[in-house]
Scaffold this active site. Sequence first.
Site, PDB file in Angstrom:
ATOM      1  N   HIS A 182      27.466  35.334  31.384  1.00  0.00           N
ATOM      2  CA  HIS A 182      27.404  34.198  32.302  1.00  0.00           C
ATOM      3  C   HIS A 182      26.134  34.185  33.179  1.00  0.00           C
ATOM      4  O   HIS A 182      25.304  33.306  33.077  1.00  0.00           O
ATOM      5  CB  HIS A 182      28.624  34.211  33.239  1.00  0.00           C
ATOM      6  CG  HIS A 182      29.951  34.262  32.559  1.00  0.00           C
ATOM      7  ND1 HIS A 182      30.500  33.201  31.867  1.00  0.00           N
ATOM      8  CD2 HIS A 182      30.861  35.275  32.476  1.00  0.00           C
ATOM      9  CE1 HIS A 182      31.692  33.547  31.397  1.00  0.00           C
ATOM     10  NE2 HIS A 182      31.940  34.794  31.751  1.00  0.00           N
ATOM     11  N   ASP A 183      26.019  35.158  34.062  1.00  0.00           N
ATOM     12  CA  ASP A 183      25.017  35.089  35.127  1.00  0.00           C
ATOM     13  C   ASP A 183      23.566  35.103  34.653  1.00  0.00           C
ATOM     14  O   ASP A 183      22.733  34.373  35.219  1.00  0.00           O
ATOM     15  CB  ASP A 183      25.258  36.217  36.140  1.00  0.00           C
ATOM     16  CG  ASP A 183      26.595  36.077  36.830  1.00  0.00           C
ATOM     17  OD1 ASP A 183      27.131  37.086  37.303  1.00  0.00           O
ATOM     18  OD2 ASP A 183      27.112  34.937  36.887  1.00  0.00           O
ATOM     19  N   PHE A 206      35.756  30.861  37.895  1.00  0.00           N
ATOM     20  CA  PHE A 206      35.984  31.805  38.988  1.00  0.00           C
ATOM     21  C   PHE A 206      35.087  31.579  40.205  1.00  0.00           C
ATOM     22  O   PHE A 206      35.578  31.510  41.337  1.00  0.00           O
ATOM     23  CB  PHE A 206      35.788  33.235  38.447  1.00  0.00           C
ATOM     24  CG  PHE A 206      36.013  34.320  39.456  1.00  0.00           C
ATOM     25  CD1 PHE A 206      34.946  34.947  40.063  1.00  0.00           C
ATOM     26  CD2 PHE A 206      37.304  34.711  39.799  1.00  0.00           C
ATOM     27  CE1 PHE A 206      35.146  35.959  41.001  1.00  0.00           C
ATOM     28  CE2 PHE A 206      37.523  35.720  40.732  1.00  0.00           C
ATOM     29  CZ  PHE A 206      36.437  36.338  41.338  1.00  0.00           C
ATOM     30  N   ASN A 207      33.771  31.495  40.029  1.00  0.00           N
ATOM     31  CA  ASN A 207      32.852  31.425  41.177  1.00  0.00           C
ATOM     32  C   ASN A 207      33.150  30.222  42.073  1.00  0.00           C
ATOM     33  O   ASN A 207      33.088  30.314  43.293  1.00  0.00           O
ATOM     34  CB  ASN A 207      31.398  31.344  40.708  1.00  0.00           C
ATOM     35  CG  ASN A 207      30.895  32.660  40.155  1.00  0.00           C
ATOM     36  OD1 ASN A 207      31.485  33.715  40.411  1.00  0.00           O
ATOM     37  ND2 ASN A 207      29.829  32.600  39.369  1.00  0.00           N
ATOM     38  N   ASP A 227      27.401  38.898  43.022  1.00  0.00           N
ATOM     39  CA  ASP A 227      28.603  39.703  43.300  1.00  0.00           C
ATOM     40  C   ASP A 227      28.779  40.734  42.171  1.00  0.00           C
ATOM     41  O   ASP A 227      29.778  40.722  41.449  1.00  0.00           O
ATOM     42  CB  ASP A 227      29.849  38.815  43.434  1.00  0.00           C
ATOM     43  CG  ASP A 227      30.173  38.029  42.150  1.00  0.00           C
ATOM     44  OD1 ASP A 227      31.356  37.661  41.976  1.00  0.00           O
ATOM     45  OD2 ASP A 227      29.262  37.812  41.325  1.00  0.00           O
ATOM     46  N   ASN A 286      33.640  39.274  42.497  1.00  0.00           N
ATOM     47  CA  ASN A 286      34.167  40.128  41.418  1.00  0.00           C
ATOM     48  C   ASN A 286      34.950  41.313  41.978  1.00  0.00           C
ATOM     49  O   ASN A 286      35.909  41.788  41.371  1.00  0.00           O
ATOM     50  CB  ASN A 286      33.023  40.640  40.538  1.00  0.00           C
ATOM     51  CG  ASN A 286      32.532  39.579  39.579  1.00  0.00           C
ATOM     52  OD1 ASN A 286      33.314  38.796  39.056  1.00  0.00           O
ATOM     53  ND2 ASN A 286      31.219  39.519  39.379  1.00  0.00           N
ATOM     54  N   THR A 336      24.914  33.685  41.672  1.00  0.00           N
ATOM     55  CA  THR A 336      25.733  33.993  40.486  1.00  0.00           C
ATOM     56  C   THR A 336      27.121  34.470  40.889  1.00  0.00           C
ATOM     57  O   THR A 336      27.802  35.166  40.117  1.00  0.00           O
ATOM     58  CB  THR A 336      25.050  35.074  39.608  1.00  0.00           C
ATOM     59  OG1 THR A 336      24.951  36.284  40.385  1.00  0.00           O
ATOM     60  CG2 THR A 336      23.680  34.637  39.153  1.00  0.00           C
ATOM     61  N   ASP A 370      26.269  40.018  36.653  1.00  0.00           N
ATOM     62  CA  ASP A 370      25.333  39.917  37.778  1.00  0.00           C
ATOM     63  C   ASP A 370      24.265  41.022  37.685  1.00  0.00           C
ATOM     64  O   ASP A 370      23.083  40.783  37.901  1.00  0.00           O
ATOM     65  CB  ASP A 370      26.054  40.094  39.107  1.00  0.00           C
ATOM     66  CG  ASP A 370      27.164  39.116  39.334  1.00  0.00           C
ATOM     67  OD1 ASP A 370      28.237  39.288  38.723  1.00  0.00           O
ATOM     68  OD2 ASP A 370      26.955  38.173  40.097  1.00  0.00           O
TER      69      ASP A 370
END
Length: 310
Positions: free
Chosen positions: A239-240, A166-167, A12, A41, A125, A17
Amino acid sequence: MINKIPVIIDCDPGHDDAIALLLAFASERLDVKGVTIVGGNQTLEKTLNNALKVLSFADINVPVAKGADKPLMRELIIAPEVHGDSGLDGPCLPESHLKPCDLSAVEFIAKIVKESEEKITLIPTGALTNIAQFLICYPELKNKIERISLMGGACFGGNWTPAAEFNILVDPEAADIVFKSGIPITMSGLDVTHRALIYKEDIERIRAIGGKVAVMVAELLDFFSKFHGQMGFEGSPLHDPCAVAWVIDPTILKTKKLHVDIETKGEHTLGCTVVDYYDVLKKEKNVEVAFDIDRERFVDMLVQAMNNYK
Ligand code: RIB
Ligand code: CA
């Protein structure tokens, strides 16, 4: 000749990402069969456009398939405060010359999995809506999935609520389906991604590479750092790319095999990845949960990847 690992990235974009995509395509270890897009996102229209723009800017020609514009059973939540109104604020990217393929994300994943002689590794992700829908529609293909290396969740804490990352929070029902699927999962949650910090000097190292893609990534990180700076982070949690880095080199993360359930009902805990850290339930340990990262090697991996681009 090392055999490349066939993967599909579901994302996203989103700043991290986008960097995860560029890391994956630069790796000699991965054969990226395609990219599928989910809302998260930002709206699906924006995350799709962002993916196409980044891939086009980096001269990467790969099938991109449009997925879910909302979670299985809920309304979409988005994160403009983190990624901006476009979902990829910061660099000014030209419009893409790429178009999404005709297949939906679910149909694309099914096609690649059916046609592949080898099992496919999925790297989600974003929210897990597309992955859950694939498992619902094509249960017979589950045994052709090698592993799911995802960014999401946390053993301790959350970043969108005190209990949820969040995800997972965007689509808890989808996450529940994925975590109950029996497919081996590696979970790069906040426990590890909050250690995958990119500092100012790391950004300058990337910018100094000088190619247009490296400079664009530095500009992405400049913007991404603003939100995290306001949150009190010394560096930006990338993160991703953790989910991609583990597939490239599993030794870069330290993981522990644990049982994980997804909270789909809690008033205060909706979207929590309930990690049985002390094995109190004695249930099947379905997830490799990542808790630490070799940060120096991670940054070197990113710098090396960005050196591969013009
Ligand atoms: O919580 C971090 C996750 O949410 C990352 O995947 C980021 O891109 C957003 O999707
Ligand atoms: Ca993401």
